[in-house]
Design an enzyme around this catalytic site. Structure first.
Site, PDB file in Angstrom:
ATOM      1  N   LYS A  62     -12.530 -11.370   5.676  1.00 44.86           N
ATOM      2  CA  LYS A  62     -12.836 -10.041   5.149  1.00 44.86           C
ATOM      3  C   LYS A  62     -14.324  -9.754   5.259  1.00 44.86           C
ATOM      4  O   LYS A  62     -14.728  -8.631   5.618  1.00 44.86           O
ATOM      5  CB  LYS A  62     -12.356  -9.949   3.702  1.00 44.86           C
ATOM      6  CG  LYS A  62     -10.839  -9.956   3.564  1.00 44.86           C
ATOM      7  CD  LYS A  62     -10.372 -10.224   2.148  1.00 44.86           C
ATOM      8  CE  LYS A  62      -8.857 -10.348   2.090  1.00 44.86           C
ATOM      9  NZ  LYS A  62      -8.349 -10.764   0.769  1.00 44.86           N
ATOM     10  N   GLN A 106      -9.823 -11.970  -5.209  1.00 41.63           N
ATOM     11  CA  GLN A 106      -8.942 -12.758  -4.353  1.00 41.63           C
ATOM     12  C   GLN A 106      -7.946 -13.550  -5.199  1.00 41.63           C
ATOM     13  O   GLN A 106      -8.331 -14.270  -6.121  1.00 41.63           O
ATOM     14  CB  GLN A 106      -9.770 -13.720  -3.491  1.00 41.63           C
ATOM     15  CG  GLN A 106      -8.963 -14.540  -2.512  1.00 41.63           C
ATOM     16  CD  GLN A 106      -8.291 -13.692  -1.452  1.00 41.63           C
ATOM     17  OE1 GLN A 106      -8.886 -12.791  -0.873  1.00 41.63           O
ATOM     18  NE2 GLN A 106      -7.032 -13.988  -1.172  1.00 41.63           N
ATOM     19  N   ASP A 129      -7.346  -2.859  -3.343  1.00 40.66           N
ATOM     20  CA  ASP A 129      -6.003  -3.230  -2.904  1.00 40.66           C
ATOM     21  C   ASP A 129      -4.968  -2.133  -3.122  1.00 40.66           C
ATOM     22  O   ASP A 129      -3.848  -2.225  -2.622  1.00 40.66           O
ATOM     23  CB  ASP A 129      -5.538  -4.497  -3.635  1.00 40.66           C
ATOM     24  CG  ASP A 129      -5.899  -5.762  -2.871  1.00 40.66           C
ATOM     25  OD1 ASP A 129      -5.965  -5.702  -1.632  1.00 40.66           O
ATOM     26  OD2 ASP A 129      -6.100  -6.804  -3.511  1.00 40.66           O
TER      27      ASP A 129
END
Length: 309
Positions: A62, A106, A129
């Site tokens: 990422k 995460q 997200d």
């Protein structure tokens, strides 16, 4: 690119690696425009708790994508012994930081931390997200406010269909799996594109018969090569979200990665299909980058970049 329906030439391979590379180049242009026209660089904060190898690998990928498109990247690395209270304080700092437009914690988190509590603490305006209750609720509503961010893997599925000029409107769509992460959101995204959607799950009867009606099959059920070629309608489009390890003595590591569909069998019937790996997987990170840019645009009162563009 349009899907190939000429069986003699084989199916169109829906290439997530190439598509995500194209998207990153496009997003870099949008990031540059935001900086030049508004003096804003979209900022993505990634919170990593502990030293799990898989989580560290995902975070590294990422960060690489963020650097490629010119995002401002903020890293918060914490020991796996961090208390839930201290983690919540770190999230709140990011919520209050105007240079941060998107926050990603995460997962998974250590067992002593309640993941739901942490995710709820992320401001909806910074929900990278797209999993906040408000974003999911707006995703499901017709005619209301659009979500500020869309769950990355489901959004990646729709992005692939659109960029390969595969029509969704009026088509019969079957989604295998009803998880909150993929199955449920992608079913709603397909409905938003006027697809007629059937969701298959562990209690569904006559699964092959239902799959056989589908013009578009999205497999996200987590079962190795479950979907067989003989299940498919000729010319169906197959989006395989699954990623499973299968024993393979010919490989140095003793296994290879496969999807939820038997690729060789399904490719012999489908008009278009995603490979595993190299299909949906690369799109997940690309969509995280797009969510970050869209959250920065939202902070400026600008319209979001739509799926497929």
């Amino acid at each position: 690119m349009a899907a190939n329906v000429d069986a003699a030439n084989g199916p169109t391979i829906i290439d997530g690696n190439a598509t995500s590379a194209t998207m990153r180049a496009e997003l870099a242009g949008h990031v540059q425009a935001l900086q030049e026209e508004h003096g804003v660089v979209p900022g993505l904060a990634v919170v990593l708790v502990g030293a799990r190898t898989d989580s560290a690998t995902y975070v590294r990928m990422k960060k690489k994508a963020a650097a490629e498109i010119g995002l401002h990247s903020i890293d918060v690395d914490l020991e796996d012994t961090v208390s839930q209270e201290d983690l919540l304080m770190e999230v709140e700092k990011l919520n209050n930081d105007p240079a941060v437009h998107a926050i990603l914690v995460q997962l998974p988190l250590p067992s002593h931390i309640d993941e739901a509590v942490i995710l709820k603490a992320i401001a909806v305006e910074k929900d990278a997200d797209g999993f906040s209750a408000l974003n999911i609720g707006n995703l499901c509503l017709r005619g209301g406010d659009p979500p500020l961010a869309v769950p990355c893997t489901p959004a990646g599925c729709i992005e692939l269909l659109k960029r390969y000029n595969i029509p969704i409107s009026g088509k019969d769509c079957v989604v295998l799996g009803r998880s909150n992460i993929v199955g449920m959101p992608v079913a709603h995204l397909l409905q938003a594109e006027n697809g007629t959607v059937t969701v298959i799950h562990s209690r569904t009867q006559d699964i092959p018969e239902k799959v056989g009606r589908a013009d578009i099959v999205i497999a996200a059920i987590g079962r190795t090569e479950m979907v067989r070629g003989e299940w498919l309608k000729p010319g169906a489009v197959v989006i395989d979200v699954g990623i499973n390890s299968k024993e393979d003595a010919t490989r140095k590591r003793g296994y290879r990665l496969v999807g939820d569909c038997n690729f060789d069998e399904c490719a012999a019937v489908a008009s278009a299909i995603t490979p595993v790996p190299g299909g949906v997987g690369p799109m997940t990170i690309a969509m995280l980058m797009k969510n970050t840019v869209n959250l920065a645009r939202h902070s400026l009162g600008l319209e979001p970049l739509p799926l497929g563009a």
